[in-house]
Design an enzyme around this catalytic site. Structure first.
Site, mmCIF file in Angstrom:
data_model
loop_
_atom_site.group_PDB
_atom_site.id
_atom_site.type_symbol
_atom_site.label_atom_id
_atom_site.label_comp_id
_atom_site.label_asym_id
_atom_site.label_seq_id
_atom_site.Cartn_x
_atom_site.Cartn_y
_atom_site.Cartn_z
ATOM 1 C CD1 TRP A 109 35.743 43.500 30.206
ATOM 2 C CD2 TRP A 109 33.841 42.385 30.437
ATOM 3 N NE1 TRP A 109 35.924 42.613 31.224
ATOM 4 C CE2 TRP A 109 34.766 41.908 31.394
ATOM 5 C CE3 TRP A 109 32.562 41.815 30.405
ATOM 6 C CZ2 TRP A 109 34.458 40.899 32.305
ATOM 7 C CZ3 TRP A 109 32.258 40.803 31.307
ATOM 8 C CH2 TRP A 109 33.203 40.358 32.242
ATOM 9 C CG ASP A 161 40.500 47.391 39.672
ATOM 10 O OD1 ASP A 161 39.803 46.677 38.922
ATOM 11 O OD2 ASP A 161 40.172 47.681 40.839
ATOM 12 C CD GLU A 164 38.241 42.764 33.869
ATOM 13 O OE1 GLU A 164 37.843 41.860 34.620
ATOM 14 O OE2 GLU A 164 39.293 42.680 33.226
ATOM 15 C CD GLU A 323 36.209 34.795 39.643
ATOM 16 O OE1 GLU A 323 36.728 35.378 38.674
ATOM 17 O OE2 GLU A 323 35.005 34.932 39.953
#
Length: 364
Positions: A109, A161, A164, A323
């Site tokens: 990640w 940022d 991601e 989201e």
């Protein structure tokens, strides 16, 4: 669903999706988000403080302490490498998200991300101001000081940022988080060195992250000169005004930045940035709430209420907020690609529920 019902369901959704140790799951039904982020979690905790659920917020900050308290040797090793001017790989830095019980996330990640570390310092100070529980700062002292030392050295390093992405650049929204955290703690404890560093960061933003009278999405260092790398706007630039206070909402540079966000990214809700392809680049509920929060602070109550109404209209029958929504997307083909890969966008997203609560509270 009306406003009061959505407030109640949002509090319930957040509470039910908090691990006993304190971590808030980003989204319980969206596999890539079944972790707890320092950044998202801090704003969720802030929202819970705003609505009087202070025990929940306090447990989250204890979760951060559990996740970070044993990382002194990692930070000291990183600082040593920095002082010796040795190469540091991104994988060596502390993570941006952790398992719900506080264990490290070992998955691949974009882990080197500083925004959450700055945000949580700001958040714990906000919690102390809301509750008067100054004792918790000593309880969490070890993790607080690990974070402070980490940020004091690495604040200007390129890192991912808040979405991601773009790890090769430095991002004003991230710098705002670091500024806000160091300044809040510095003011609370009257620590001049933290206030001086915060002012250095603020001045760095003002010196290097402005083009054409507004803030830019990202900057980079080329031949020892800082210059815009992504000169467009990103809705996360709202953070420079609210809540971190790099500038006030009425500052002309901030006003010009928001005008560009409105021109480029405002539909019914607010999109992230012009070239966004994640789920097609739809309208994000948490950013719409942030824009409404900014408008409320700037004195435009009507626009802030419009944002609140728009967010409420996106809740499903269970009071769950996603989201993002796909009513207006920047890249429809990319949206279909992401749906094929991961399914529909995250629902519920606790950060969306939280920012609705924040905006609703600001408009009481």
């Amino acid at each position: 669903m009306d406003r009061d019902q959505l407030v109640a369901s949002s509090i319930s959704i957040i509470s039910l999706n908090q691990h006993p140790r304190g971590g808030y799951v980003a989204s319980p039904l969206f596999a890539p988000y079944t972790y707890s982020w320092l950044r998202d979690g801090t704003f969720i905790a802030y929202a819970m403080d705003q609505v009087g659920e202070t025990d929940s917020a306090e447990q989250f900050y204890r979760w951060i302490h559990y996740a970070l308290k044993d990382k002194r040797s990692i930070v000291d090793d990183l600082i040593g490498k920095h002082e010796r001017k040795e190469w540091i790989d991104r994988s060596e830095f502390m993570g941006t998200r952790y398992h719900l019980d506080g264990r490290d996330d070992r998955s691949e990640w974009g882990h080197f991300q500083l925004d959450g570390y700055g945000a949580w310092l700001w958040g714990i100070v906000e919690h102390i101001r809301a509750t008067g529980n100054y004792a918790i700062l000593e309880e969490l002292r070890e993790s607080v000081e690990i974070t402070v030392d980490y940020l004091m050295i690495f604040w200007h390093y390129p890192n991912f940022d808040c979405w991601e992405e773009f790890p090769e650049f430095v991002h004003p929204a991230t710098l705002a988080c670091v500024y806000g955290g160091l300044k809040a703690l510095g003011e609370l404890e009257n620590r001049a060195v933290l206030l001086e560093k915060a002012e250095q960061i603020r001045q760095f933003i003002m010196d290097h992250a402005i083009k054409d009278g507004r803030f830019v999405k990202s900057i980079q260092c080329v031949n020892e000169n800082w210059q815009p790398a992504l000169p467009g706007v990103d809705a996360s630039l709202l953070w420079l005004a609210v809540p971190f206070g790099v500038c006030v909402p009425t500052d002309p540079i901030m006003q010009q930045t928001v005008s560009e966000i409105e021109r480029e990214l405002k539909q019914g809700g607010i999109q992230r940035y012009e070239a966004d392809v994640y789920y097609g680049g739809g309208e994000w509920l948490l950013l719409t709430a942030w824009y409404g929060w900014f408008k409320a602070e700037a004195g435009d109550q009507d626009e802030a209420r419009r944002c609140l109404t728009w967010i409420i209209s996106k809740a499903d029958a269970l009071g769950r907020l996603p989201e993002q929504v796909g009513d207006v997307v920047r890249n429809p083909a990319a949206r279909e690609e992401w749906i094929a890969k991961w399914g529909e966008p995250a629902l519920p997203l606790l950060w969306s529920q939280a920012m609705f609560l924040v905006l609703s509270n600001k408009l009481k």
